[in-house]
Enzyme design. Structure first.
Site, mmCIF file in Angstrom:
data_model
loop_
_atom_site.group_PDB
_atom_site.id
_atom_site.type_symbol
_atom_site.label_atom_id
_atom_site.label_comp_id
_atom_site.label_asym_id
_atom_site.label_seq_id
_atom_site.Cartn_x
_atom_site.Cartn_y
_atom_site.Cartn_z
ATOM 1 N N ASP A 101 0.816 -1.213 0.000
ATOM 2 C CA ASP A 101 0.000 0.000 0.000
ATOM 3 C C ASP A 101 0.852 1.266 0.000
ATOM 4 O O ASP A 101 2.079 1.210 0.173
ATOM 5 C CB ASP A 101 -0.968 -0.001 1.191
ATOM 6 N N ASP A 125 -7.604 -3.604 14.519
ATOM 7 C CA ASP A 125 -8.976 -3.887 14.072
ATOM 8 C C ASP A 125 -9.008 -4.995 13.019
ATOM 9 O O ASP A 125 -10.019 -5.212 12.353
ATOM 10 C CB ASP A 125 -9.626 -2.607 13.513
ATOM 11 N N GLU A 133 -9.786 -2.107 5.295
ATOM 12 C CA GLU A 133 -10.415 -1.763 6.566
ATOM 13 C C GLU A 133 -11.614 -2.667 6.839
ATOM 14 O O GLU A 133 -12.114 -3.331 5.920
ATOM 15 C CB GLU A 133 -10.883 -0.294 6.492
ATOM 16 N N HIS A 175 -7.328 -5.195 10.171
ATOM 17 C CA HIS A 175 -7.125 -4.850 8.751
ATOM 18 C C HIS A 175 -5.801 -5.424 8.265
ATOM 19 O O HIS A 175 -4.835 -5.470 9.016
ATOM 20 C CB HIS A 175 -7.196 -3.338 8.502
HETATM 21 C C1 F6R Z 1 1.453 -1.998 6.076
HETATM 22 C C2 F6R Z 1 0.044 -2.378 6.167
HETATM 23 C C3 F6R Z 1 -0.721 -2.460 7.458
HETATM 24 C C4 F6R Z 1 0.146 -2.655 8.673
HETATM 25 C C5 F6R Z 1 -0.700 -2.618 9.935
HETATM 26 C C6 F6R Z 1 0.142 -2.813 11.193
HETATM 27 O O1 F6R Z 1 1.902 -1.998 4.732
HETATM 28 O O2 F6R Z 1 -0.513 -2.589 5.168
HETATM 29 O O3 F6R Z 1 -1.656 -3.513 7.383
HETATM 30 O O4 F6R Z 1 0.817 -3.870 8.555
HETATM 31 O O5 F6R Z 1 -1.371 -1.398 10.023
HETATM 32 O O6 F6R Z 1 1.045 -1.781 11.357
HETATM 33 P P1 F6R Z 1 2.161 -1.852 12.475
HETATM 34 O O7 F6R Z 1 3.096 -2.943 12.084
HETATM 35 O O8 F6R Z 1 2.813 -0.512 12.464
HETATM 36 O O9 F6R Z 1 1.450 -2.170 13.756
#
Ligand code: F6R
Length: 278
Positions: free
Chosen positions: A72, A141, A148, A143
């Site tokens: 992303d 959550d 989301e 995702h």
């Molecule tokens: C990152 C992504 C997200 C993160 C998630 C957890 O490219 O797509 O799904 O992996 O938000 O983020 P952290 O590791 O910072 O807790």
């Protein structure tokens, strides 16, 4: 599905890096034969990237014939903004290894036509022959990428408006000012990740424990998009002890009893497939 429970986030980072090392080594990439990796950003995979850089410096792994696709990117953030995923990937990983920049694909959140950019990304994955190993992280959550709660579980790469929880979670990277967090992102879809031959999801910390329980112990539910990976034939959830706090004792005991087989997966030893649950 395999659930690999390790002591702490450092051991998760080491395990994940060693798993990538094994998979790339076994594949034996070369000219015209690229290993294709899907990659996440965020806090969770940082330790894995550091280990992979160390393995590269020790001559254990080359990324010369590896192609990558990131999950992303924010919309409208300049590429050189310290919170852009381009910046993250370049600084935390790509510039420390021998990957060809042309083979390291990150969605362009500043493309004039964002819909066309998402289609271009899907086409590039197809042209590369699909992803061998997609590595992901999840939010509290549930995702995965920016899929989301409520996202379609067959979604493809697209523009997404971020959920309030995600803006809240990410404001720490924008001076704790929620108004500075971009409201939209480009993200691979759940379906895009599901198409990978193998998926490895890294989950650490007690704040992710409810999401892990939803992912592993309850049914597939679009409000916890990571739960879709129950239906992937080759999913590894790699977590630390803290993330297991909401799991049932019997779930934890069951998967911990397989830890010897899980260890073999990163040592290049034959795994007793009958003892490892798919
Ligand atoms: C990152 C992504 C997200 C993160 C998630 C957890 O490219 O797509 O799904 O992996 O938000 O983020 P952290 O590791 O910072 O807790």
């Amino acid at each position: 599905m395999r659930l690999i429970i390790l002591d702490d986030a450092d051991v998760v980072a080491e395990w994940a890096a060693r798993f990538v090392l094994q998979r790339v080594t076994q594949f034996a990439p070369g000219p015209g034969r690229h290993f294709v990796l899907g990659l996440p950003t965020g806090g969770t995979p940082l330790g894995m990237y550091r280990k992979l850089i160390q393995f590269h410096r020790e001559g254990k792994i080359s990324f010369k014939h590896v192609t990558t696709f990131n999950m992303d990117e924010y919309v409208g953030l300049p590429r050189d903004h310290p919170e852009s995923y381009h910046y993250y990937m370049w600084n935390e990983f790509f510039r420390h290894v021998d990957i060809e920049p042309a083979n390291a694909h990150v969605l362009d959140g500043n493309a004039p036509d964002l819909v066309a950019e998402c289609q271009r990304f899907e086409d590039l994955i197809q042209q590369a022959g699909g992803v061998h190993l997609f590595i992901g992280g999840i939010g509290p959550d549930g995702h995965i990428a920016f899929n989301e709660p409520g996202s379609s579980l067959v979604s493809r790469t697209r523009v997404k408006t971020l959920a309030y929880d995600t803006l809240e979670a990410n404001k720490r990277f924008f001076g704790n000012d929620i108004s500075k967090v971009p409201r939209q992102a480009l993200t691979v879809g759940v379906g895009t990740v599901m198409d990978a031959k193998e998926v490895m999801i890294l989950i650490t910390g007690v704040h992710k424990s409810l999401a892990l329980a939803k992912a592993v112990e309850e049914g597939v539910n679009h409000m916890w998009t990571v739960s879709a990976f129950q239906q992937h034939a080759q999913t590894l959830f790699v977590c630390d002890e803290a993330a297991t706090l909401e799991l049932r004792v019997k779930t934890v005991k069951y998967f911990k009893a397989l830890s010897e087989e899980h260890q073999k997966m990163i040592e290049g030893k034959p795994v007793d497939e009958q003892r490892v649950i798919h």
